[in-house]
Scaffold this active site. Sequence first.
Site, PDB file in Angstrom:
ATOM      1  CG  PHE A 129      -1.860   0.973   1.529  1.00  0.00           C
ATOM      2  CD1 PHE A 129      -3.064   0.973   0.848  1.00  0.00           C
ATOM      3  CD2 PHE A 129      -1.659   1.938   2.517  1.00  0.00           C
ATOM      4  CE1 PHE A 129      -4.057   1.905   1.144  1.00  0.00           C
ATOM      5  CE2 PHE A 129      -2.642   2.873   2.818  1.00  0.00           C
ATOM      6  CZ  PHE A 129      -3.849   2.856   2.129  1.00  0.00           C
TER       7      PHE A 129
ATOM      8  CB  THR B 136       3.461   7.056   4.004  1.00  0.00           C
ATOM      9  OG1 THR B 136       2.374   6.711   4.846  1.00  0.00           O
ATOM     10  CG2 THR B 136       4.430   7.931   4.757  1.00  0.00           C
TER      11      THR B 136
ATOM     12  CB  THR C 256       4.791  -2.815   5.188  1.00  0.00           C
ATOM     13  OG1 THR C 256       4.952  -1.874   6.236  1.00  0.00           O
ATOM     14  CG2 THR C 256       4.921  -4.233   5.760  1.00  0.00           C
TER      15      THR C 256
ATOM     16  NE  ARG D  55      14.791 -12.143  40.128  1.00  0.00           N
ATOM     17  CZ  ARG D  55      16.100 -12.221  40.275  1.00  0.00           C
ATOM     18  NH1 ARG D  55      16.754 -13.307  39.914  1.00  0.00           N
ATOM     19  NH2 ARG D  55      16.765 -11.207  40.782  1.00  0.00           N
TER      20      ARG D  55
ATOM     21  CG  HIS E  43      10.975  -9.894  32.376  1.00  0.00           C
ATOM     22  ND1 HIS E  43       9.626  -9.797  32.149  1.00  0.00           N
ATOM     23  CD2 HIS E  43      11.355 -11.072  31.824  1.00  0.00           C
ATOM     24  CE1 HIS E  43       9.212 -10.865  31.475  1.00  0.00           C
ATOM     25  NE2 HIS E  43      10.237 -11.660  31.281  1.00  0.00           N
ATOM     26  N   GLY E  44      12.607  -6.812  35.662  1.00  0.00           N
ATOM     27  CA  GLY E  44      13.758  -6.114  36.250  1.00  0.00           C
ATOM     28  C   GLY E  44      14.914  -6.064  35.270  1.00  0.00           C
TER      29      GLY E  44
ATOM     30  CD  GLU F 199      -2.126  -0.837   8.894  1.00  0.00           C
ATOM     31  OE1 GLU F 199      -3.132  -1.212   9.500  1.00  0.00           O
ATOM     32  OE2 GLU F 199      -1.548  -1.518   8.021  1.00  0.00           O
TER      33      GLU F 199
HETATM   34  N1  COS Z   1     -14.249   6.584   5.019  1.00  0.00           N
HETATM   35  C1  COS Z   1     -14.743   7.132   3.885  1.00  0.00           C
HETATM   36  N2  COS Z   1     -14.498   8.420   3.532  1.00  0.00           N
HETATM   37  C2  COS Z   1     -13.747   9.161   4.366  1.00  0.00           C
HETATM   38  C3  COS Z   1     -13.224   8.653   5.566  1.00  0.00           C
HETATM   39  C4  COS Z   1     -13.506   7.308   5.887  1.00  0.00           C
HETATM   40  N3  COS Z   1     -13.035   6.751   7.008  1.00  0.00           N
HETATM   41  N4  COS Z   1     -12.508   9.606   6.188  1.00  0.00           N
HETATM   42  C5  COS Z   1     -12.595  10.695   5.409  1.00  0.00           C
HETATM   43  N5  COS Z   1     -13.342  10.431   4.314  1.00  0.00           N
HETATM   44  C6  COS Z   1     -13.721  11.343   3.234  1.00  0.00           C
HETATM   45  C7  COS Z   1     -14.401  12.563   3.832  1.00  0.00           C
HETATM   46  O1  COS Z   1     -15.795  12.347   3.977  1.00  0.00           O
HETATM   47  C8  COS Z   1     -14.099  13.631   2.798  1.00  0.00           C
HETATM   48  O2  COS Z   1     -14.968  13.492   1.708  1.00  0.00           O
HETATM   49  P1  COS Z   1     -15.947  14.717   1.249  1.00  0.00           P
HETATM   50  O3  COS Z   1     -15.000  15.822   0.905  1.00  0.00           O
HETATM   51  O4  COS Z   1     -16.672  14.153   0.089  1.00  0.00           O
HETATM   52  O5  COS Z   1     -16.785  14.999   2.437  1.00  0.00           O
HETATM   53  C9  COS Z   1     -12.700  13.247   2.314  1.00  0.00           C
HETATM   54  O6  COS Z   1     -12.544  11.855   2.608  1.00  0.00           O
HETATM   55  C10 COS Z   1     -11.624  14.060   3.012  1.00  0.00           C
HETATM   56  O7  COS Z   1     -11.772  13.846   4.396  1.00  0.00           O
HETATM   57  P2  COS Z   1     -11.165  14.826   5.494  1.00  0.00           P
HETATM   58  O8  COS Z   1     -11.451  16.254   5.105  1.00  0.00           O
HETATM   59  O9  COS Z   1     -11.627  14.363   6.831  1.00  0.00           O
HETATM   60  O10 COS Z   1      -9.618  14.549   5.298  1.00  0.00           O
HETATM   61  P3  COS Z   1      -8.375  15.163   6.045  1.00  0.00           P
HETATM   62  O11 COS Z   1      -7.427  15.655   5.054  1.00  0.00           O
HETATM   63  O12 COS Z   1      -8.823  16.093   7.139  1.00  0.00           O
HETATM   64  O13 COS Z   1      -7.668  13.870   6.681  1.00  0.00           O
HETATM   65  C11 COS Z   1      -7.215  12.126   8.247  1.00  0.00           C
HETATM   66  C12 COS Z   1      -8.254  13.008   7.519  1.00  0.00           C
HETATM   67  C13 COS Z   1      -6.273  12.924   9.145  1.00  0.00           C
HETATM   68  C14 COS Z   1      -8.097  11.234   9.102  1.00  0.00           C
HETATM   69  C15 COS Z   1      -6.412  11.275   7.216  1.00  0.00           C
HETATM   70  O14 COS Z   1      -5.520  12.080   6.503  1.00  0.00           O
HETATM   71  C16 COS Z   1      -5.651  10.149   7.867  1.00  0.00           C
HETATM   72  O15 COS Z   1      -6.207   9.074   8.169  1.00  0.00           O
HETATM   73  N6  COS Z   1      -4.310  10.346   8.083  1.00  0.00           N
HETATM   74  C17 COS Z   1      -3.452   9.290   8.565  1.00  0.00           C
HETATM   75  C18 COS Z   1      -2.915   8.509   7.424  1.00  0.00           C
HETATM   76  C19 COS Z   1      -2.384   7.192   7.889  1.00  0.00           C
HETATM   77  O16 COS Z   1      -3.021   6.453   8.618  1.00  0.00           O
HETATM   78  N7  COS Z   1      -1.202   6.867   7.448  1.00  0.00           N
HETATM   79  C20 COS Z   1      -0.589   5.651   7.846  1.00  0.00           C
HETATM   80  C21 COS Z   1       0.182   5.062   6.757  1.00  0.00           C
HETATM   81  S1  COS Z   1      -0.772   4.198   5.656  1.00  0.00           S
HETATM   82  S2  COS Z   1      -0.563   2.352   6.309  1.00  0.00           S
END
Ligand code: COS
Length: 384
Positions: A122, A125, A157, A269, A339-340, A364
Amino acid sequence: MSDREETIHLLADAVRRFAREQLVPAEPTVEETDEIPGDIVRQLKELGLFGMTVPEEYGGLGLGMYEEARLVLEVAYASPVFRSYFGTTNGVGTLGIVNDGTEEQKRRYLPRIATGEMMASFCLTEPDSGSDAASLTTRAIREGGYFVINGTKRFITNAIHAGLFTVFARTAPKEAGAAGISAFLVERDTPGITVAAPYRKMGFRGSHESDVIFENCRVPASALLGGREGGGFKSAMRSLDHARLHMAAVAAGMCERLIDEGRRYAIERKQFGKPIASFQLIQGMLADSQAEAYAARAMVEKAARDKDAGHNVTMESACCKYFATEAAGRIADRMLQIHGGSGYIKEYPIERLYRDVRLLRIYEGTSQIQQLIIARELLKQVGA
Ligand code: COS
């Protein structure tokens, strides 16, 4: 018990035995060699674990969330590295295809993923886009029947093992924000992909994470996930909702292991003429840990059942990931304390598990991102 429940029960039992009898004893070798032995990989495949999330019609186990959580809770009793090998593939690496792929995309990839023949990574990032996933800058520019992808993805990953990358890239200008992000299914042998050498990390030896660089990587328009531009961010968020619940199950499984390690040591222990398990301050650490582990498991099971019943569990999966991974961190710390001095040397598994568990609060979605999601959803409920 229905036939289905009986089958899952037997499978969970087989995974439980496999984790305890095969995976746990292999942990020191994995730590030393930074590789999962081929024989273990073969057995992971035979158990069908690469196909947990893949529907049965495409050769997978087609598990519901509760069923998946049950298996994950068992497998995560052993080092989380084993789970990482198949769980990332059929977690975030595959869920986009399962949820949003075209029929052709599902047929092309899911059967090979389900058997473990093809691993999937995936690619969300980037060096400058972590928690703020919508700010990613990888571009995909349409040229006739193709898209040309340019950008760097970070901390990916299993990239060195993957045959397929789900790549999130901008198909519309930055101003379009999250709506300008699309997802592409990019095969490893496509020209223009470089997978860098894996990082050296604090823990999680045996799991490999690398940068993946796309330079003028041309993919056919049929690689666009779901055949639709602009749906990439929502697809990623949906996959993450699922993956965070899965990760909470990993943390809850690890809690059980950590407590077993602490309890075993506390009984063995002796100090002041008695096993240290008989001292109330040690018992306090065990009791707090058991209460938290039980809560983590109960949360995961409840949220997983709610997801299976068709409820939106964005808030609940963030609650689970936040609570269970933080609890696992606290429990690892207490069990090491029991475990110290022996907890600080490499002779006991707790030293390694303590390092491994630290990652769960970061990947995640960090704990802080889970807090943001929980608060956002809570406020949304009352239109605020
Ligand atoms: N399911 C479906 N749609 C979603 C959703 C979800 N869980 N979360 C957000 N959306 C949709 C929103 O509804 C919005 O759509 P509309 O514009 O049509 O309303 C759109 O996606 C943007 O959402 P939002 O404005 O909330 O996005 P942000 O930029 O504020 O970001 C976070 C939200 C911070 C939650 C997101 O960027 C996030 O999860 N960041 C962490 C990323 C992560 O986990 N990285 C780890 C590495 S990947 S393994």
